[in-house]
Design an enzyme around this catalytic site. Structure first.
Site, PDB file in Angstrom:
ATOM      1  N   HIS A   2      36.134  18.952   4.021  1.00  0.00           N
ATOM      2  CA  HIS A   2      35.512  18.467   5.445  1.00  0.00           C
ATOM      3  C   HIS A   2      34.405  19.446   5.734  1.00  0.00           C
ATOM      4  CE1 HIS A   2      38.629  15.420   6.723  1.00  0.00           C
ATOM      5  NE2 HIS A   2      39.544  16.260   6.050  1.00  0.00           N
ATOM      6  N   LYS A   3      33.227  19.133   5.247  1.00  0.00           N
ATOM      7  CA  LYS A   3      32.169  19.855   5.362  1.00  0.00           C
ATOM      8  C   LYS A   3      32.019  20.509   6.843  1.00  0.00           C
ATOM      9  CE  LYS A   3      29.379  20.774   1.591  1.00  0.00           C
ATOM     10  NZ  LYS A   3      30.138  21.741   1.090  1.00  0.00           N
ATOM     11  N   PHE A   4      32.016  19.638   7.805  1.00  0.00           N
ATOM     12  CA  PHE A   4      31.905  20.249   9.123  1.00  0.00           C
ATOM     13  C   PHE A   4      33.211  20.943   9.762  1.00  0.00           C
ATOM     14  CE2 PHE A   4      32.793  19.093  13.654  1.00  0.00           C
ATOM     15  CZ  PHE A   4      31.918  19.943  14.365  1.00  0.00           C
ATOM     16  N   LEU A 138      34.110   9.526  21.778  1.00  0.00           N
ATOM     17  CA  LEU A 138      33.085   9.952  20.868  1.00  0.00           C
ATOM     18  C   LEU A 138      32.533   8.468  19.979  1.00  0.00           C
ATOM     19  CD1 LEU A 138      31.463  11.605  18.733  1.00  0.00           C
ATOM     20  CD2 LEU A 138      33.480  11.942  17.392  1.00  0.00           C
ATOM     21  N   VAL A 140      29.308   6.432  17.885  1.00  0.00           N
ATOM     22  CA  VAL A 140      28.004   6.365  17.221  1.00  0.00           C
ATOM     23  C   VAL A 140      27.766   4.806  16.857  1.00  0.00           C
ATOM     24  CG1 VAL A 140      26.509   7.142  15.176  1.00  0.00           C
ATOM     25  CG2 VAL A 140      27.922   8.670  16.187  1.00  0.00           C
ATOM     26  N   SER A 146      27.432   7.276   9.465  1.00  0.00           N
ATOM     27  CA  SER A 146      27.473   8.141   8.221  1.00  0.00           C
ATOM     28  C   SER A 146      26.183   8.933   7.882  1.00  0.00           C
ATOM     29  CB  SER A 146      27.768   7.410   7.058  1.00  0.00           C
ATOM     30  OG  SER A 146      28.836   6.656   7.127  1.00  0.00           O
ATOM     31  N   LYS A 147      25.461   9.422   9.197  1.00  0.00           N
ATOM     32  CA  LYS A 147      24.159   9.991   9.019  1.00  0.00           C
ATOM     33  C   LYS A 147      24.470  11.573   9.534  1.00  0.00           C
ATOM     34  CE  LYS A 147      21.409   5.927   9.733  1.00  0.00           C
ATOM     35  NZ  LYS A 147      20.814   5.940   8.335  1.00  0.00           N
ATOM     36  N   LEU A 149      25.665  12.472  12.385  1.00  0.00           N
ATOM     37  CA  LEU A 149      25.462  12.555  13.917  1.00  0.00           C
ATOM     38  C   LEU A 149      26.597  13.017  14.670  1.00  0.00           C
ATOM     39  CD1 LEU A 149      22.595  11.867  14.963  1.00  0.00           C
ATOM     40  CD2 LEU A 149      23.462   9.670  15.308  1.00  0.00           C
ATOM     41  N   LEU A 388      43.520   9.501  27.191  1.00  0.00           N
ATOM     42  CA  LEU A 388      43.193   7.666  27.391  1.00  0.00           C
ATOM     43  C   LEU A 388      42.276   7.339  26.449  1.00  0.00           C
ATOM     44  CD1 LEU A 388      41.939   8.536  31.114  1.00  0.00           C
ATOM     45  CD2 LEU A 388      44.251   7.892  30.615  1.00  0.00           C
TER      46      LEU A 388
HETATM   47  C1  YNC Z   1      36.465  11.907  15.040  1.00  0.00           C
HETATM   48  N1  YNC Z   1      37.207  10.580  15.453  1.00  0.00           N
HETATM   49  O1  YNC Z   1      35.491  14.190   9.738  1.00  0.00           O
HETATM   50  P1  YNC Z   1      33.673  16.486   7.900  1.00  0.00           P
HETATM   51  S1  YNC Z   1      38.221   9.585  18.906  1.00  0.00           S
HETATM   52  C2  YNC Z   1      36.208  14.178  15.069  1.00  0.00           C
HETATM   53  N2  YNC Z   1      36.832  12.829  15.587  1.00  0.00           N
HETATM   54  O2  YNC Z   1      33.263  15.555   9.447  1.00  0.00           O
HETATM   55  P2  YNC Z   1      29.137  11.158  10.772  1.00  0.00           P
HETATM   56  C3  YNC Z   1      35.385  12.951  13.293  1.00  0.00           C
HETATM   57  N3  YNC Z   1      35.475  14.201  13.910  1.00  0.00           N
HETATM   58  O3  YNC Z   1      34.996  15.780   7.715  1.00  0.00           O
HETATM   59  P3  YNC Z   1      30.077   8.638  11.599  1.00  0.00           P
HETATM   60  C4  YNC Z   1      35.877  11.756  13.698  1.00  0.00           C
HETATM   61  N4  YNC Z   1      35.441  10.756  12.963  1.00  0.00           N
HETATM   62  O4  YNC Z   1      32.834  16.270   6.923  1.00  0.00           O
HETATM   63  C5  YNC Z   1      34.793  11.360  12.079  1.00  0.00           C
HETATM   64  N5  YNC Z   1      34.811  12.881  12.156  1.00  0.00           N
HETATM   65  O5  YNC Z   1      34.027  17.860   8.271  1.00  0.00           O
HETATM   66  C6  YNC Z   1      33.997  13.799  11.171  1.00  0.00           C
HETATM   67  N6  YNC Z   1      33.518   5.263  15.044  1.00  0.00           N
HETATM   68  O6  YNC Z   1      30.098  12.547  10.752  1.00  0.00           O
HETATM   69  C7  YNC Z   1      34.318  13.579   9.814  1.00  0.00           C
HETATM   70  N7  YNC Z   1      35.362   7.021  17.812  1.00  0.00           N
HETATM   71  O7  YNC Z   1      28.534  11.213  11.996  1.00  0.00           O
HETATM   72  C8  YNC Z   1      33.155  14.380   9.209  1.00  0.00           C
HETATM   73  O8  YNC Z   1      30.318  10.083  10.625  1.00  0.00           O
HETATM   74  C9  YNC Z   1      31.992  14.055  10.259  1.00  0.00           C
HETATM   75  O9  YNC Z   1      28.716   8.146  11.595  1.00  0.00           O
HETATM   76  C10 YNC Z   1      31.057  12.703   9.693  1.00  0.00           C
HETATM   77  O10 YNC Z   1      30.505   9.146  13.223  1.00  0.00           O
HETATM   78  C11 YNC Z   1      31.903   9.190  13.411  1.00  0.00           C
HETATM   79  O11 YNC Z   1      36.756  10.349  20.660  1.00  0.00           O
HETATM   80  C12 YNC Z   1      32.191   8.245  14.512  1.00  0.00           C
HETATM   81  O12 YNC Z   1      36.551   6.046  16.303  1.00  0.00           O
HETATM   82  C13 YNC Z   1      33.602   8.665  14.923  1.00  0.00           C
HETATM   83  O13 YNC Z   1      31.827   5.674  16.438  1.00  0.00           O
HETATM   84  C14 YNC Z   1      31.452   8.746  15.764  1.00  0.00           C
HETATM   85  O14 YNC Z   1      32.572   6.385  13.244  1.00  0.00           O
HETATM   86  C15 YNC Z   1      32.063   6.732  14.406  1.00  0.00           C
HETATM   87  O15 YNC Z   1      31.246   7.613  10.978  1.00  0.00           O
HETATM   88  C16 YNC Z   1      32.229   6.021  15.440  1.00  0.00           C
HETATM   89  O16 YNC Z   1      28.573  11.051   9.413  1.00  0.00           O
HETATM   90  C17 YNC Z   1      33.915   4.215  15.875  1.00  0.00           C
HETATM   91  O17 YNC Z   1      32.567  13.779  11.454  1.00  0.00           O
HETATM   92  C18 YNC Z   1      34.539   4.787  17.426  1.00  0.00           C
HETATM   93  C19 YNC Z   1      35.569   6.087  17.064  1.00  0.00           C
HETATM   94  C20 YNC Z   1      36.150   8.471  17.779  1.00  0.00           C
HETATM   95  C21 YNC Z   1      37.315   8.190  18.950  1.00  0.00           C
HETATM   96  C22 YNC Z   1      37.576  10.635  20.116  1.00  0.00           C
HETATM   97  C23 YNC Z   1      37.744  12.206  20.240  1.00  0.00           C
HETATM   98  C24 YNC Z   1      36.636  12.787  19.132  1.00  0.00           C
HETATM   99  C25 YNC Z   1      36.953  14.383  19.229  1.00  0.00           C
HETATM  100  C26 YNC Z   1      35.708  15.144  18.692  1.00  0.00           C
HETATM  101  C27 YNC Z   1      36.182  16.668  18.451  1.00  0.00           C
HETATM  102  C28 YNC Z   1      35.975  17.421  19.405  1.00  0.00           C
HETATM  103  C29 YNC Z   1      36.188  18.959  19.287  1.00  0.00           C
HETATM  104  C30 YNC Z   1      36.349  19.751  20.407  1.00  0.00           C
HETATM  105  C31 YNC Z   1      34.701  20.056  21.204  1.00  0.00           C
HETATM  106  C32 YNC Z   1      35.104  20.887  22.354  1.00  0.00           C
HETATM  107  C33 YNC Z   1      35.437  22.313  22.015  1.00  0.00           C
HETATM  108  C34 YNC Z   1      35.480  23.344  23.016  1.00  0.00           C
HETATM  109  C35 YNC Z   1      35.549  24.412  23.614  1.00  0.00           C
HETATM  110 MG    MG Z   2      26.179   9.577  11.805  1.00  0.00          MG
END
Ligand code: YNC
Ligand code: MG
Length: 388
Positions: A2-4, A138, A140, A146-147, A149, A388
């Site tokens: 998990h690079k990030f 969250l 995109v 996969s960019k 973001l 939620l």
């Molecule tokens: C996710 N759901 O692992 P690594 S839930 C967190 N939560 O990073 P890219 C996620 N991280 O592994 P894409 C994640 N999904 O390389 C992916 N990641 O370290 C990580 N889907 O980024 C992933 N909504 O931009 C990887 O991926 C990196 O283009 C890859 O975008 C992901 O709201 C996403 O399921 C989820 O819209 C936005 O797939 C996209 O795929 C999408 O290349 C459909 O990202 C909708 C969806 C997620 C719902 C949610 C909770 C989010 C929590 C985020 C973390 C918060 C941390 C705390 C922050 C505040 C701190 C303080 C103080």
């Molecule tokens: Mg992206």
């Protein structure tokens, strides 16, 4: 790999066996003067947009982004369809920060292409009440996946949370990241089995006919418990007292006061519903149950566009057995035309799921804390938090 996430103050998989690490914050706060002052850079075609959700046009853009690009089931048959009213409720609780409603739009077309949000909350972990951000929505756009973001959005919301001198967060996801505090499962109780089978949400059981299935899930026309009624504004004090006493039993739970209860639990049509039992003799409020409304779009079905789903929220029983209370919740959900009632195996929910004919779903929901370690994690039944 998990690079990030490997760069973030979260429980790392490689530390799982290290029993010397203490519970609590993983890293200390930094002085506010050291919090980065400028937004993180975006690819050149995009810009940040702090969203004003009182602006109906912007709320409609957010609704549409999520309705087309947010969470789907593993087989891409359904997609969450949070309503505009629900989004406003979820994102504007007491003392919310507008700066935590973070959009990304295309500079040229002004089209909203990504989003992340936080709302403030007090969450207790063991005996430590911590100011946190609850991070949600969250998203995109499908064309920008996969960019990398998502990490930019997460860093930016983290920066804006830090600017408010808050250093911890709570969030849930269907994907496994470093490191869940617990992993829960959704259970589903059919209210309208025929439609659920028609849209492919459920299947006719072995040796079952449609009419036997309809009979199996049939419910009484009205709640059975004497004194069962909808919560009103005048009940906020009593409900807060019940809920605080109940949530104190769990290892991780929100620390709700009356202001929170008024926002999160007072009924709002097609957003959140709450019911309670008022003793017909003493007029004491003894039990409470609630659910929120989250429809799903049905993708690729000729007969139906949406599934109307109720999600179990917070429930407290002191006199009415929990199973009887939840049976009344099912009855009112059926009266209100919901197709399915969903519940996680959190709190004491296990005690009624099988008996009330819920079936286990596929797919899991992982709970996370940011910058807060709970060694060995907790069990779903030790969790008193529903996001939620
Ligand atoms: C996710 N759901 O692992 P690594 S839930 C967190 N939560 O990073 P890219 C996620 N991280 O592994 P894409 C994640 N999904 O390389 C992916 N990641 O370290 C990580 N889907 O980024 C992933 N909504 O931009 C990887 O991926 C990196 O283009 C890859 O975008 C992901 O709201 C996403 O399921 C989820 O819209 C936005 O797939 C996209 O795929 C999408 O290349 C459909 O990202 C909708 C969806 C997620 C719902 C949610 C909770 C989010 C929590 C985020 C973390 C918060 C941390 C705390 C922050 C505040 C701190 C303080 C103080
Ligand atoms: Mg992206």
């Amino acid at each position: 790999r998990h690079k990030f996430w490997e760069t973030q103050p979260v429980g790392q998989f490689r530390d799982a066996a290290d029993t010397s690490l203490p519970d609590g914050p993983i890293e200390p706060p930094t002085p506010l003067s050291e919090v980065r002052a400028d937004p993180y850079p975006l690819p050149a075609a995009f810009e940040w947009l702090t969203c004003d959700l009182d602006d109906d046009a912007l709320l409609a853009d957010l609704y549409s982004l999520l309705a087309h690009n947010y969470v789907e089931d593993d087989e891409n048959m359904f997609r969450f369809n949070y309503s505009p009213a629900f989004l406003r409720w979820a994102l504007k609780p007491p003392s919310f920060f507008r700066a935590w409603h973070i959009g990304v739009r295309a500079k040229e077309s002004k089209k909203l292409v990504a989003f992340i949000s936080g709302v403030p909350a007090r969450i207790r972990a063991r005996d430590d009440v911590v100011r946190m951000a609850e991070i949600n929505f969250l998203c995109v756009h499908k064309k920008l996946r996969s960019k990398r973001l998502a990490p930019v959005l997460i860093r930016e919301v983290t920066r804006r949370v830090h600017q408010e001198n808050i250093w911890q967060a709570a969030y849930t996801a269907g994907v496994v990241l470093p490191t869940p505090i617990t992993t829960c499962r959704y259970w589903h109780r059919s209210l309208n089995p025929k439609k659920l089978i028609d849209v492919g949400f459920s299947r006719l059981g072995p040796r079952m006919t449609m009419s036997r299935t309809v009979r199996l899930y049939k419910l009484p026309d009205a709640p059975l418990t004497p004194g069962f009624r909808r919560m009103e504004l005048r009940d906020v004090t009593a409900v807060t007292r019940l809920l605080r006493a109940y949530l104190a039993k769990f290892v991780v739970a929100p620390d709700f006061d009356e202001v929170d209860v008024e926002h999160w639990l007072l009924p709002q049509e097609d957003v959140v519903d709450s019911y309670l039992v008022e003793s017909p003799e003493t007029h004491e409020v003894t039990d409470f149950c609630s659910f929120y409304t989250l429809p799903s779009s049905v993708l690729n079905n000729a007969n139906y566009a949406t599934l109307k789903a109720a999600y179990s929220y917070y429930n407290v029983s002191t006199k009415t057995p929990l199973q009887q209370l939840m049976n009344d919740a099912l009855i009112v959900a059926k009266q209100k035309n919901y197709d399915v009632f969903n519940a996680l195996d959190v709190m004491e929910n296990e005690s009624f799921l099988k008996e009330l004919k819920f079936g286990p779903g596929d797919g899991q929901l992982h709970y996370y804390l940011y910058n807060y370690r709970i060694r060995n994690g907790i069990k779903p039944l030790e969790l008193g938090l529903v996001l939620l």
